[in-house]
Design a protein around this motif. Structure first.
Motif, short mmCIF file in Angstrom:
data_model
loop_
_atom_site.label_atom_id
_atom_site.label_comp_id
_atom_site.label_asym_id
_atom_site.label_seq_id
_atom_site.Cartn_x
_atom_site.Cartn_y
_atom_site.Cartn_z
N ILE A 169 35.56 45.10 42.49
CA ILE A 169 35.33 44.27 40.53
C ILE A 169 34.58 44.58 40.49
N GLN A 174 42.18 40.40 32.04
CA GLN A 174 40.27 40.37 32.64
C GLN A 174 40.33 39.15 33.10
N ARG A 183 35.39 45.68 36.14
CA ARG A 183 35.20 44.35 35.17
C ARG A 183 34.62 45.40 33.86
N TRP A 234 44.97 41.13 36.25
CA TRP A 234 43.92 42.28 35.82
C TRP A 234 44.25 42.61 34.56
N MET A 262 39.00 38.36 35.74
CA MET A 262 38.02 38.62 37.15
C MET A 262 38.28 38.33 38.52
N TYR A 292 41.51 38.17 39.89
CA TYR A 292 41.22 38.98 40.85
C TYR A 292 40.44 38.85 41.61
#
Length: 389
Positions: A316, A283, A320, A280, A285, A288
């Protein structure tokens, strides 16, 4: 020999003689008596709501259990007043007096089902109590978190109760009245170490209602309460007898293996949680998103105590967007991780810290994890912030 030694020796002989005399009379020393006493389970119910209201089923269903021996436990039943601020005080005092291994509290709820409460919010509704007063503060505990998830296995207990023929539901809304205050107080007292055992809150239907074709009366509520205790007892770990020192070494090693496996599982879950926060913060994603099961549910409690449930794709996407819109890079790290296992599931409670430039935010993540596609993944996540600096 000095005079002081002679006096001490004489005193010791006198006490020994006294103890022998008491033993002959059938009187045991207090320590021995306490050691023989069964562990205590504390039950609480409420007085009627208002002076002219009918009896409260939560008290009518437990009052006959006071003092009863049940499966090696002693049951203590006490009635709580319907007064803001009192449930926590009364239960804290009772816990200090009886040192219970479990506290089960009950209140009057909806007329069509018994309810096991799984979530307690630190929030009071603007409703008058039996003294005619509204809450002096909107929060139950000024130093407490926004909410607590039930620390007992509420879902498993509800399922067991349904299997015993009760019409029962699992709830995440305890009502913002004295019942919710009791539930939150139980979890807060447990968190602060003032209750050492298990805690749970259930709502029972009003007397005279019909549930599952049965008229609700005190005996039916008492049966439900005893089934709650039995369902809880089934969730407790079985204490195995201590291994004999005469056992062969290979047998002892075999017995120690589950502890090693549990330690390995805990390391796996801890590594997963740390990975979750890292991807996370990086970044990443895609990485994640891969932390979640396909049908995972994500829940958020906002600053007003409202609970929102979000689908995985929507969640999600929101994360983002949060990264994209933040003027400073956001980094979130776990400051503490508590882990325990429930058969096929792992539960982790994480206290986290998020920094974004000068802004600092802290809060809790409650993870329910399950093995999926060969590793731990999130089946449910409930999170909320507690403070900003």
């Amino acid at each position: 020999m000095s005079l002081s030694i002679l006096l001490r020796a004489a005193t010791a002989v006198a006490f020994a003689a006294l103890a022998m005399g008491l033993g002959a009379l059938g009187v045991r020393p207090a320590a021995a008596a306490a050691a023989d006493e069964p562990p205590t389970i504390l039950l609480t119910g409420f007085e009627p709501f208002g002076p002219k209201r009918p009896p409260n089923p939560s008290w009518e269903g437990i009052k006959a259990l006071d003092g009863r021996e049940w499966n090696g436990y002693r049951l203590i039943a006490r009635e709580l007043p319907v007064v803001w601020g009192e449930p926590g005080k009364r239960i804290e005092a009772l816990a200090a007096e009886f040192k219970p291994v479990a506290v089960f509290s009950f209140g009057q709820g909806r007329p069509d089902a018994f309810t096991v409460e799984a979530l307690a919010r630190n929030q009071r509704g603007p409703f008058p109590d039996n003294a005619g007063a509204r809450p002096a503060s909107p929060s139950i505990a000024d130093d407490g978190p926004v909410a607590f998830l039930a620390t007992s296995e509420a879902a498993r207990i509800a399922k067991t109760l349904a299997g015993r023929g009760h019409v029962v539901r699992l709830s995440d809304d305890a009502g913002r009245y004295l019942c919710e205050e009791t539930l939150y107080s139980l979890e807060h007292l447990k968190k602060t170490g003032k209750i050492q055992g298990s805690v749970l809150f259930c709502h029972v239907p009003p007397l005279g209602a019909t549930v599952g074709g049965k008229a609700v009366d005190a005996p039916l509520v008492e049966t439900f309460v005893l089934d709650v205790l039995e369902a809880w007892r089934e969730t407790q770990p079985v204490k195995e007898p201590q291994a004999s020192v005469r056992k062969a070494s290979f047998q002892v090693e075999a017995e120690e293996q589950p502890a090693s496996n549990a330690s390995a599982r805990e390391k796996e879950v801890r590594a997963f949680v740390e990975h979750y926060f890292k991807v996370w913060s990086d970044q990443d994603m895609s990485g994640y998103d891969d932390c979640f099961m396909t049908d995972a549910a994500i829940q958020h409690i906002d600053g007003q105590g409202q609970l929102f449930t979000i689908t995985r794709p929507r969640f999600i996407a929101s994360q983002r967007d949060a990264h994209r819109r933040s003027s400073a890079r956001m980094v979130e790290v776990p400051e503490s991780i508590e882990i325990h296992f429930e058969q096929q599931l792992a539960r982790a409670v994480v206290y986290w810290k998020l920094t974004a430039g000068a802004r600092v935010e802290k809060g809790y993540d409650h993870f329910t994890l399950k093995q999926d596609r060969g590793r731990w993944r999130i089946a449910n996540l409930l999170f909320y912030a507690t403070s900003e600096e």
